[in-house]
Design a protein around this motif. Structure first.
Motif, PDB file in Angstrom:
ATOM      1  N   PHE A  72       0.834  -1.201   0.000  1.00  0.00           N
ATOM      2  CA  PHE A  72       0.000   0.000   0.000  1.00  0.00           C
ATOM      3  C   PHE A  72       0.871   1.254   0.000  1.00  0.00           C
ATOM      4  O   PHE A  72       0.621   2.203  -0.740  1.00  0.00           O
ATOM      5  N   GLY A  73       1.914   1.246   0.823  1.00  0.00           N
ATOM      6  CA  GLY A  73       2.835   2.375   0.841  1.00  0.00           C
ATOM      7  C   GLY A  73       3.551   2.550  -0.479  1.00  0.00           C
ATOM      8  O   GLY A  73       3.761   3.682  -0.940  1.00  0.00           O
ATOM      9  N   SER A  74       3.927   1.436  -1.108  1.00  0.00           N
ATOM     10  CA  SER A  74       4.608   1.505  -2.403  1.00  0.00           C
ATOM     11  C   SER A  74       3.718   2.153  -3.458  1.00  0.00           C
ATOM     12  O   SER A  74       4.200   2.912  -4.313  1.00  0.00           O
ATOM     13  N   MET A  75       2.428   1.873  -3.397  1.00  0.00           N
ATOM     14  CA  MET A  75       1.502   2.488  -4.342  1.00  0.00           C
ATOM     15  C   MET A  75       1.489   4.004  -4.171  1.00  0.00           C
ATOM     16  O   MET A  75       1.546   4.762  -5.148  1.00  0.00           O
ATOM     17  N   ILE A  76       1.453   4.453  -2.916  1.00  0.00           N
ATOM     18  CA  ILE A  76       1.467   5.892  -2.654  1.00  0.00           C
ATOM     19  C   ILE A  76       2.769   6.515  -3.151  1.00  0.00           C
ATOM     20  O   ILE A  76       2.772   7.576  -3.788  1.00  0.00           O
ATOM     21  N   GLY A  77       3.887   5.853  -2.857  1.00  0.00           N
ATOM     22  CA  GLY A  77       5.173   6.370  -3.286  1.00  0.00           C
ATOM     23  C   GLY A  77       5.278   6.460  -4.797  1.00  0.00           C
ATOM     24  O   GLY A  77       5.776   7.458  -5.343  1.00  0.00           O
TER      25      GLY A  77
END
Length: 318
Positions: A72-77
């Protein structure tokens, strides 16, 4: 990101690998190591899943949230990458991504509760989402056209290698020091790599965007790469989705392919180690029940529970 026009020079069309200068190899090695570390950090939670589940008493549904937090964090990044690199530049964002990933991984190793661990894992995921695409784009822009495909493939291929390295080191480190050490190693590595990232040359694309044409031309000539000519308006790539039907069709085809491939890769890297451990435990229990022995799951040694391999000693019948 801004779109760079297709008008380019033919620099580097006929260059051979043996003709590359030391700076080419420095960029290749640095970018590949950064992507390798990214792969290690992405897979770290999978190898520690058994220990994490045992520490906080997680069922598979709750463990799924833990495993998905970094994704999920990777998607935001990844979504924020274009805007951030346009504003701050590729090299500064490389340094920031390393720092963010490293600090979040280190703090996750000492998280006192599950909620904070998930939040830190998501935060490290933002750094990973920034780092992966950045190292590929940065490395490719300095490689001559004739070898760019090969060099980019090496950089991209370092990501799964990092997952393999994570599995090997987990088998050695977790039994002796606990699953937290995987996060410590995954945090220290990107912070150490900041020193190497700071030695990299500034992005040619960034120099061109900032109006430093002379510096950009000098770097392009040194690395024998085509020089970007002109920049389009911000958001022009996005506007093509609404103006060009063929571009829109290609874009969504590629995006869907990447989405499905990433989903499969996430399942394999995140769940496969835990599935193997669970199946081994179930098989040991089946054998024990067939012999009339009573055996608790916690008696089964697996890599995330302190065992170097999968081992369980069932007492011999007398």
């Amino acid at each position: 990101m801004h779109v760079i026009d297709a008008g380019i020079r033919s620099a580097g069309d006929g260059i051979k690998l043996r003709e590359l200068i030391g700076a080419h190899w420095l960029i290749l090695v640095t970018a590949s190591l950064l992507n390798l570390i990214d792969g290690f950090d992405i897979a770290a939670v999978a190898f520690a899943a058994g220990g994490i589940a045992e520490k906080w008493g997680l069922n598979p549904a709750a463990l799924g949230i833990v495993l998905a937090a970094a994704q999920f964090g990777s998607m935001i990044g990844a979504l924020a990458l274009g805007t951030l690199t346009d504003r701050f530049g590729r090299r500064p964002m490389l340094v920031f991504a390393c720092l963010l990933t490293g600090v979040a991984m280190l703090l996750a190793a000492f998280a006192p509760d599950l909620g904070l661990f998930i939040a830190l894992r998501a935060l490290s995921g933002i750094g990973m989402g920034l780092l992966g695409p950045l190292v590929v784009a940065y490395g490719a822009e300095f490689m001559p056209r004739a070898v760019r495909g090969t060099m980019s493939a090496i950089i991209v291929g370092a990501l799964p290698v990092g997952s393999v390295v994570g599995g090997i080191f987990s088998a050695w480190l977790i039994p002796a020091y606990g699953w937290q050490l995987i996060f410590l190693a995954g945090g220290i590595a990107p912070i150490v790599m900041i020193a190497a990232a700071l030695r990299l040359p500034p992005s040619i694309v960034d120099l061109k965007r900032q109006g430093q044409d002379a510096e950009a031309s000098a770097l392009a000539a040194r690395f024998q790469v085509e020089e970007p000519v002109g920049t389009g308006a911000a958001g022009s790539a996005t506007s093509l989705l609404f103006r060009d039907r063929a571009y829109r069709r290609r874009f969504f085809t590629v995006a869907l392919t990447i989405f499905l491939a990433a989903g499969v890769a996430h399942f394999l890297t995140s769940w496969l180690p835990r599935i193997v451990e669970t199946k081994v435990e179930e098989e040991v229990q089946r054998i024990a029940r067939g012999r009339g022995d009573r055996l608790d799951f916690r008696d089964v040694e697996t890599p995330s529970r302190g065992g170097r391999l999968f081992r369980c000693e069932i007492p011999q019948k007398t």
